[in-house]
Each structure stands twice: as C-alpha cells, then as structure tokens.
Design a protein around this motif. Structure first.
Motif, short mmCIF file in Angstrom:
data_model
loop_
_atom_site.label_atom_id
_atom_site.label_comp_id
_atom_site.label_asym_id
_atom_site.label_seq_id
_atom_site.Cartn_x
_atom_site.Cartn_y
_atom_site.Cartn_z
N TYR A 147 73.98 23.66 72.42
CA TYR A 147 74.28 22.41 73.11
C TYR A 147 73.74 21.21 72.34
N CYS A 149 73.01 21.05 69.12
CA CYS A 149 73.75 20.90 67.86
C CYS A 149 75.10 20.24 68.11
N ALA A 150 75.78 20.62 69.20
CA ALA A 150 77.08 20.03 69.51
C ALA A 150 76.94 18.55 69.83
N ARG A 151 75.92 18.18 70.61
CA ARG A 151 75.73 16.79 70.99
C ARG A 151 75.34 15.93 69.78
N MET A 152 74.56 16.50 68.88
CA MET A 152 74.10 15.76 67.71
C MET A 152 75.06 15.92 66.52
N ARG A 153 76.10 16.73 66.73
CA ARG A 153 77.11 16.97 65.68
C ARG A 153 76.47 17.41 64.37
N ARG A 154 75.67 18.43 64.48
CA ARG A 154 75.01 18.99 63.30
C ARG A 154 75.03 20.51 63.39
N GLY A 155 74.84 21.16 62.26
CA GLY A 155 74.71 22.60 62.25
C GLY A 155 73.26 22.99 62.48
#
Length: 321
Positions: A147, A149-155
C-alpha cells in the motif's frame, strides 16, 4: 497488534519530541519519554500475547466459540474505550455521533477492520495456536508495504525485498514444516492465518482518516460497539452460551480489561512516546509472549521448522517497519 486501531502505524509524526504549541523537550526529558514509551510498548505487547493464549485456553477448555468470544469482548471493551474518550476529550463522542458522514466512515471501520480482524484472529487461534496466529498476523506488514509503495509510486527497497523473501520462506516453513509433501498446519488454520494478516493490514490502513479527526478512543469505542452489535444480531450469542465456571469468567474479564483495553492503552502510549517505528519493532514481543505462554500454559510444542519460520517472519517486520 490485531485488536486495536493504531493511528501511528504508518506515520512517524507522533515520535516528534514537541507537541503542537509545546515547549521543546530537553535531551534528558526526551530520553525519559522514549524510555517510558519503550516500557509501555513492551508491557502492552506482552498483554496482547497473553490475551491470545488466554483466548485459546477458553476455546479449548470451555468449548467457547470464536464468534461468541469476539462478540462478548467487543461489547464489553467498547464501553471502556468510550469512557476513556469521555474522560480525555469530553463531548467528542457526541460530536462524532452527530456527524453522519463520520458515522458512515466509522461504521466502515467497524466492518472492514474491527469485525474482520477480531473474527479472523480468534479463528486463526482456534485452528492453530496463539503463537502461530500472531506470527501469521505479522504478515500483514507485507500488505501495508504494498500500500505504501503504491501511494508513494515507488518499488520496494532492497531491505524490503529481503523482508518479503524472509516472509515467504517463513510462511512456507510454518505451513509445511519444511516438508513440501504435506501441510503441518490444518487448511483452516492456514486460510484463517492469511485472512488474519489481511485483516491486520486493514486495521493499519482503513481507520486513518477517522482517527485523525476523532482520536483513538472515540473511533475504537464506536467501532467496537458497531461491530459487536452486528455480531449480536447475526450470531445471537445467547444461543451459543458456553458453560463457564468462576475461573473462566475471571479469565474473560481479564481478557477484556487487561488483555484488550489495558494492552491497547499502553501500546498507544508507547506509540505516542517512543514513535510508531520503535513501537512496531518492540511489538514483536507479542508473538514471542504468545509462544512462551502457549508452551508453559497449554503444553504446545513447536518444531525446529516452526521456530525458524517464526524468526523469519519477525525478521521481515524489522526489515519493512
């Protein structure tokens, strides 16, 4: 912890040594505050671990159904949360009840977080044991990581990838005992354990907005009340009354007052004083306590593969916290 909402689970702001408008703390004051937070977190986590083993004891020795136990605990503990809300922030409960939009949000929390986590956690304990259930619950950190990673748009970072690998291997060991040709856990225990992990993630993510607006005691009190009321109507606990003696009633009271409300209040203070990252790491004492009490009180035995699996899952918590 699967049984109370924690507004600090995804945010380190609560560890800041200065409250809004307050004078800065000296180094000595800050050290004392962090020490107090560490102690509160460890004691709260210990209470949670004991609470899980006590649940297993009631379910095995007195044939208490997990849904009955969830309903009784929620409808009992909710009044302690609401009383604490009234003492710490008078009028906040009334204002929340008069806000239709917030009520809808808190009702969603009661369904998606409280009800889900309570039932999944107790069912996982019923099918396995408190130690395995609390360790499986820790796998919810992976969903929280996804969650974030998705919100921060990172791997995921390198240490987080390592934590994911540890979690997968640890789960494999817990499920198979190291033998790929068999399951060492019952299918129901594995399913409920994974659902418990999903519920733990929901508990960390869903309540954030309502907690920020109304505070922990208000949201927990109302969410526990709504969730307990749903179980009251759907399950009708009076039709499934177990035969409890004085010892069982005393154990149930301990679980409500100390194991649910007391553990939550101490853990919350720990998050406030020591910060959410320290609290999440120190909170791993919960499965450790559940393991020790399961062995001492219930005579539960664990294989080497089980213990290695426990260690790997807890290492995942440290790597992804």
């Amino acid at each position: 912890m699967a049984e109370a909402l924690d507004e600090g689970s995804l945010d380190e702001r609560d560890s800041h040594p200065m409250a809004a408008g307050a004078a800065p703390l000296s180094d000595e004051q800050r050290r004392k505050r962090i020490l107090r937070g560490v102690v509160c977190t460890l004691v709260g986590g210990t209470f949670w671990g004991i609470n899980g083993t006590a649940s297993k004891l009631l379910m095995d020795a007195y044939a208490v159904d997990p849904l009955w136990l969830a309903c009784v605990r929620e409808l009992s503990a909710c009044w302690l949360f609401l009383a604490a809300a009234r003492v710490t922030n008078k009028g906040q409960v009334t204002r929340a009840l008069c806000d239709p939009r917030s009520l809808v949000g808190i009702f969603g929390v009661s369904l998606g977080a409280i009800l889900f986590s309570q039932v999944a956690y107790l069912e996982a304990i019923s099918w396995t044991n408190s130690a395995t259930a609390t360790v499986m619950q820790s796998l919810g950190m992976l969903a929280v990581l996804a969650y974030v990673c998705a919100r921060m748009r990172r791997g995921p970072k390198r240490r987080e990838v390592l934590g994911i690998a540890f979690a997968l291997v640890g789960t494999y060991l817990l499920a198979t005992g190291g033998n790929p040709g068999q399951l060492s856990l019952p299918v129901g225990g594995l399913v409920w354990g994974l659902l418990c992990a999903a519920a733990s993630a929901c508990l960390s993510i869903l309540p954030a907005r309502q907690l920020a607006k109304w505070g922990n005691f208000v949201v927990n009190g109302l969410a526990f009340l709504f969730s307990g009321a749903i179980l009251l109507v759907a399950y009708r606990p009076w039709e499934h009354m177990p035969q409890l003696d004085v010892a069982a009633v005393a154990l149930l009271a301990f679980m409500v007052v100390v194991g649910t409300f007391g553990a939550y209040a101490l853990y919350l203070q720990g998050v406030k004083d020591a910060g959410s990252m320290r609290a999440s790491l120190l909170g791993t004492i919960e499965p450790l306590t559940a393991t020790v009490t399961s062995v001492l009180w219930l005579g539960t035995s664990f294989s080497v593969a089980d213990l290695v699996g426990f260690a790997l899952v807890l290492a995942m918590v440290y790597l992804t916290a």
